[in-house]
Motif scaffolding. Structure first.
Motif, PDB file in Angstrom:
ATOM      1  N   ARG A 315       0.831  -1.207   0.000  1.00 44.53           N
ATOM      2  CA  ARG A 315       0.000   0.000   0.000  1.00 44.53           C
ATOM      3  C   ARG A 315       0.867   1.260   0.000  1.00 44.53           C
ATOM      4  O   ARG A 315       0.581   2.229  -0.716  1.00 44.53           O
ATOM      5  CB  ARG A 315      -0.937  -0.004   1.211  1.00 44.53           C
ATOM      6  CG  ARG A 315      -1.950   1.136   1.207  1.00 44.53           C
ATOM      7  CD  ARG A 315      -3.035   0.936   2.255  1.00 44.53           C
ATOM      8  NE  ARG A 315      -2.499   0.824   3.607  1.00 44.53           N
ATOM      9  CZ  ARG A 315      -2.434  -0.306   4.312  1.00 44.53           C
ATOM     10  NH1 ARG A 315      -2.856  -1.440   3.775  1.00 44.53           N
ATOM     11  NH2 ARG A 315      -1.937  -0.320   5.533  1.00 44.53           N
ATOM     12  N   ARG A 319       0.911   4.109  -2.867  1.00 43.77           N
ATOM     13  CA  ARG A 319       0.696   5.530  -2.586  1.00 43.77           C
ATOM     14  C   ARG A 319       1.864   6.383  -3.082  1.00 43.77           C
ATOM     15  O   ARG A 319       1.658   7.485  -3.607  1.00 43.77           O
ATOM     16  CB  ARG A 319       0.483   5.748  -1.084  1.00 43.77           C
ATOM     17  CG  ARG A 319      -0.875   5.299  -0.603  1.00 43.77           C
ATOM     18  CD  ARG A 319      -1.174   5.760   0.802  1.00 43.77           C
ATOM     19  NE  ARG A 319      -0.365   5.070   1.791  1.00 43.77           N
ATOM     20  CZ  ARG A 319      -0.581   5.132   3.104  1.00 43.77           C
ATOM     21  NH1 ARG A 319      -1.569   5.886   3.582  1.00 43.77           N
ATOM     22  NH2 ARG A 319       0.181   4.470   3.950  1.00 43.77           N
ATOM     23  N   MET A 407      -7.698   1.704  -3.915  1.00 42.14           N
ATOM     24  CA  MET A 407      -6.703   1.465  -2.880  1.00 42.14           C
ATOM     25  C   MET A 407      -6.744   0.044  -2.334  1.00 42.14           C
ATOM     26  O   MET A 407      -5.877  -0.348  -1.554  1.00 42.14           O
ATOM     27  CB  MET A 407      -6.871   2.480  -1.756  1.00 42.14           C
ATOM     28  CG  MET A 407      -6.421   3.891  -2.132  1.00 42.14           C
ATOM     29  SD  MET A 407      -4.733   3.970  -2.824  1.00 42.14           S
ATOM     30  CE  MET A 407      -3.755   3.299  -1.480  1.00 42.14           C
TER      31      MET A 407
END
Length: 453
Positions: A315, A319, A407
């Motif tokens: 993650r 990002r 996401m």
């Protein structure tokens, strides 16, 4: 590690040279000072533009006063042949009605229901790439477009990309993308609505093909709903949700607009981010290996929804890639009434640009702004910078409906791919970022692929 960044414009350009270069690539047509400025003002014939990097200003435009800064019709004109009056382009009451119907489909509980389809699409992508391991270099952007289109069709219509109609939509969209339809004459001239937008014939032809294919999918689903045999997926949810204020549902024509938006926003943007993510991991083998180890520890042979929250490094990498290569690099609004920005007068009709690309690389917001550093997301300094300059999904009332979806999808696909495969750069084919529909590489992203362990 410093991944590729496009060169900025040097000196002043004549107006028509600027228009030419802007159509070719938005990013390199602009000057280097935008990566340091809090605001920049541009005046060219027929166009007065303010680019706002000051966090107080972009929050004012996107969050505090969104009604005073609606979507610009100049940018919308380039996408209308494909998206019609879809939620990505509309404003005011029409947009609010569309969001009231669409948003419930993307709530947390619904995302849990889509997770198995994401896993299936990711595993199919791993199998396709594993079959090409050890061969010549692979153009990874095209492969990620295939994978994310598969996710969209599985979650939206419960069919894999191998389905005949789904595959035809994907191929037609690739043709549409190649026509560079985003910017046309209407982006620079204040044309009235009744005037033709002078789109290329290839753009119009590809858009008609996509919309006809989507129309077939919508019609088939409408019949399945009427007969009580429709699967409980996103398309069924959206087509059966009634506006809580009027009781109306989307008609078929409006649903075609929305599906076109979902396909553009959900497939093209995710493909862009995943392509760049795999490239920066190819440049950083230690981080790539760490993601593989995390995936081994977190994901079993049948990953479940709870596993997604445990993919912390995947993650953070995703990002960081969204910061460096936001798929939608600029968001264009139009001042609906006069305003003042940092002491400068903004007349009604002026264009206001909020740029996730420049915010994500702004030297006044981020330390080592051009460096790939996933660890920054675990530091107080990095989290503070994110509040000031990380808006890849926009912000405020118009924040992307599918942000939560993306996401989950992005880190999951990244983990599934890196767990089984090793990605290495091709020394003589470095990518060159350009902004067209999304931030892509001008000549593609080429990687060597091997099997892990």
């Amino acid at each position: 590690m410093i991944p590729p960044k496009p060169a900025s414009r040097a000196g002043r350009f004549a107006f028509w040279r600027y228009v030419r270069d802007f159509r070719r690539d938005i990013l390199s047509a602009n000057p280097e000072r935008l990566y340091r400025a809090k605001m920049a003002e541009f005046r060219i014939p027929f166009l007065h533009t303010f680019l706002v990097n000051d966090p107080a200003l972009w929050r004012r435009v996107l969050i505090d006063e969104p009604a005073n800064f609606p979507k610009s019709p100049r940018m919308a004109a380039g996408l209308e042949p494909l998206l019609g009056q879809g939620v990505f382009l509309t404003n005011g009451a029409q947009w609010r009605r569309q969001r009231r119907i669409i948003d419930p489909a993307f709530e947390g509980g619904r995302l849990r229901d889509t997770f198995p389809a994401m896993v299936a699409a990711g595993q199919s992508a791993v199998a396709r790439l594993a079959a090409r391991a050890g061969e010549s270099p692979v153009e990874i952007e095209a492969e990620m477009s295939h994978a994310t289109a598969d996710v969209i069709f599985r979650t939206l219509f419960s069919v894999p990309i191998e389905d005949q109609t789904a595959g035809a939509v994907f191929r037609a969209f690739r043709a549409y993308q190649g026509t560079q339809p985003l910017l046309n004459l209407a982006a620079f001239l204040p044309l009235p609505r009744w005037m033709p937008r002078l789109h290329r014939r290839s753009t119009l032809r590809a858009a008609r093909r996509i919309r006809a294919l989507i129309g077939d999918l919508v019609a088939a689903r409408r019949q399945a709903i009427a007969e009580g045999r429709a699967p409980d997926d996103l398309a069924t949810k959206i087509m059966t949700t009634r506006d809580p204020q009027t009781g109306e549902t989307f008609g078929d024509a409006e649903m075609i607009d929305q599906v076109a938006v979902f396909f553009l926003a959900g497939h093209e943007t995710s493909a862009s981010a995943l392509g760049w993510a795999l490239y920066v991991l190819a440049l950083d083998p230690e981080t790539q290996e760490a993601i593989a180890e995390e995936a081994d520890a977190v994901l079993g042979e049948a990953p479940d929804f709870a596993d997604a929250s445990r993919l912390k490094l995947a993650r953070d990498v995703f990002r960081e890639v969204l910061r460096l290569y936001p798929p939608v690099p600029m968001m264009v609004r139009e001042a609906a009434c006069p305003a003042t920005f940092r002491g400068r007068s903004v007349e009604a009709g002026a264009q206001v640009v909020v740029s996730p690309w420049h915010l994500g690389r702004h030297g006044g917001i981020w330390r080592d702004a051009d460096a790939f550093c996933p660890a920054r997301w675990s530091t107080p300094e990095g989290k503070a910078a994110a509040r000031e300059g990380f808006i890849p999904f926009s912000a405020g009332p118009r924040v992307c409906t599918g942000a939560g979806f993306a996401m989950i999808e992005g880190p999951l696909l990244l983990a599934l791919l890196v767990r089984r495969l090793v990605f290495r750069p091709v020394a003589d084919r470095p990518p060159r970022p350009v902004a067209q529909l999304t931030v892509r590489s001008a000549e593609g992203i080429w990687l060597k692929i091997g099997l892990r362990r």
